[in-house]
Design a protein around this motif. Structure first.
Motif: not given
Ligand code: HEC
Length: 450
Positions: A67, A74, A91, A104, A112, A117
């Motif tokens: 992010h 992606g 979303s 999440r 997440m 990870n």
């Molecule tokens: C390895 C890559 C990666 C990492 C590291 C990562 N994300 Fe994500 N994140 C994604 C991807 C790809 C998506 C879209 C698919 C999904 O929603 O699962 C996503 C989706 C999300 C969404 C949903 C957004 C929506 O509007 O639905 C949130 C909130 C989010 N991430 C928060 C976090 C947070 C907070 C962290 C760290 C604690 C984090 N992510 C770490 C790849 C990552």
């Protein structure tokens, strides 16, 4: 001399065009670096951040590899500044990004960051939750939190061969997600083993995950859309998602490369691209670097545990999960097989999968690959370490949540499901009756499922 060449699908045997174009990585120059070719991960932020530094620290350490600004692999949005977290979420534009962030990080089913990870600790999750609950107060303009995690582990060998597509793939403007496949045939003049696989990501913004298969026939080297499914005759060799280390085989084992030009080793690479904001002109030419060596003591092989016959009801019991539980009693012919890596594989409605080995003599159960929060988008190989004895029981459990409204059966299409735990092992089972899928094909050799 060991001269690698890549035969191009069915078409021109590469030996005729050995001008450098198909020299196996000579143009791109296999690197000794980790999987990220560019500066993937830890893209810095210009301007004020505005987040409390303890919140910023959690995001820096666990989230900004993906992010970032611009988002990588992606991920749908940056999590770099207070404004990023105050923005409407993708979303549900009625809710703010920070509400989803709080949800999440502590969602065990869809966590997440995605596996493999590491999750934020309970204290870190609380830092985020408390800040959101307190109405997301602003913090200072800058915090001194490093955005980079330590670089991914490099290879201990130097790649000397590469699986590369014929050309770069360009995301069509209107596609948010696309599955793209291309194939490479390998033949070596002298007996050779592949000892390591290292994906090298060209475009970190759109490359979401990669699966490498061995196939019974050649596949075009030109990248083309192929859907998210898996041909029933393809055998998974490698899974990569951000955070997955390159795969180095144990020192006693390697994957043999064909020495017969009429029967090359066929690989197929299935790329998952994600371009959530549908940006124009995003291209990728990721590749998989290989280390090779003279033949090692054992030939590696892959077999699949699990099942090929199941039906997931349209409405699972109480609207929840549907699971199958398959048990295989290790036959005398498998005694002494050593398992060293596993790749649990289901399709899009899979939620959890595990394989274990229970020794006949009552020793402790050994993990043969478990993903408690299975995510189709983050398929990965897992290191395992077990040796089978006759009479041991290998048990595979697959769980799905059927959200489709229709029954779902085993099959190769995206809408079908799979329950295969691809498992690397040695020495190879050598029998003309043997197939890599036999352990999942039901009795007499395969598992019985409930
Ligand atoms: C390895 C890559 C990666 C990492 C590291 C990562 N994300 Fe994500 N994140 C994604 C991807 C790809 C998506 C879209 C698919 C999904 O929603 O699962 C996503 C989706 C999300 C969404 C949903 C957004 C929506 O509007 O639905 C949130 C909130 C989010 N991430 C928060 C976090 C947070 C907070 C962290 C760290 C604690 C984090 N992510 C770490 C790849 C990552």
């Amino acid at each position: 001399m060991l001269r690698p060449y890549l035969a191009l699908g069915f078409v021109v045997p590469c030996v005729l065009v050995l001008t450098g174009a198909c020299g196996g990585g000579s143009s791109a120059g296999p690197s000794k670096s980790g999987p990220l070719d560019g500066d993937g991960g830890g893209v810095g932020t210009a301007g004020p951040v505005g987040l409390p530094c303890d919140v910023d620290k959690v995001l820096a350490q666990h989230c900004r590899d993906c992010h970032a600004s611009p988002p990588q692999f992606g991920a749908p949005m940056p999590l770099a500044t207070w404004e990023d977290l105050d923005a409407p979420s993708r979303s549900d534009p009625e809710r703010k990004v920070r509400d989803f962030v709080a949800a999440r990080v502590s969602d065990d089913g869809k966590p997440m960051p995605p596996p493999p990870n590491a999750r934020p600790t309970a204290a870190e999750q609380k830092t985020i939750a408390d800040w959101v609950a307190a109405g997301a107060p602003r913090g200072p303009d800058t915090c001194d939190n490093p955005t980079d995690r330590p670089p991914p582990k490099g290879l201990s060998c130097t790649p000397d061969l590469s699986l590369e597509p014929e050309a770069a793939w360009e995301m069509p403007e209107d596609a948010g997600d696309e599955y793209v496949c291309w194939g490479v045939d390998l033949v070596k003049e002298q007996a050779t083993h592949i000892t390591a696989f290292a994906p090298v990501i060209d475009n970190t913004e759109i490359t979401h995950h990669i699966v490498l298969y061995e196939a019974p026939s050649a596949y075009s080297r030109t990248p083309k859309p192929c859907g998210a499914g898996t041909s029933l005759s393809w055998r998974m060799v490698l899974g990569w998602a951000p955070g997955v280390e390159p795969l180095e085989l144990p020192p006693e084992v390697g994957f043999p490369v064909s020495t017969n030009p009429a029967k090359p080793t066929h690989y197929v690479v299935q790329m998952h691209y994600s371009n959530p904001s549908k940006q124009k002109g995003k291209k990728d030419k990721s590749r998989i670097d290989l280390c090779t060596s003279a033949p090692r003591k054992h030939e590696a092989d892959v077999m699949a545990f699990g099942s090929q016959s199941f039906e997931i009801p349209a409405a699972p019991p109480a609207g929840g999960q549907f699971s199958i539980d398959c048990a295989l009693t290790v036959p005398a012919a498998f005694a002494g097989l050593h398992f060293f890596a596993a790749m649990p594989h289901m399709h899009q409605i899979g939620v959890a999968m595990s394989t274990t080995l229970t020794p006949k003599d009552g020793g402790p159960e050994v993990d043969l690959g478990t993903m408690t929060a299975f995510d189709f988008n983050t398929q990965a190989w897992l290191p395992v370490n077990a040796t089978a004895k006759a009479g041991d029981v290998i048990r595979t459990m697959c769980s799905w949540t059927n959200t489709t409204g229709s029954p779902v059966r085993f099959g190769e299409k995206t809408e079908d499901e799979m329950c295969y735990s691809f498992t690397m092992y040695y020495p190879r089972v050598k029998s003309s009756l043997w197939s890599w899928a036999a352990p999942a094909a039901g009795p007499p050799i395969g598992a019985t499922c409930n």
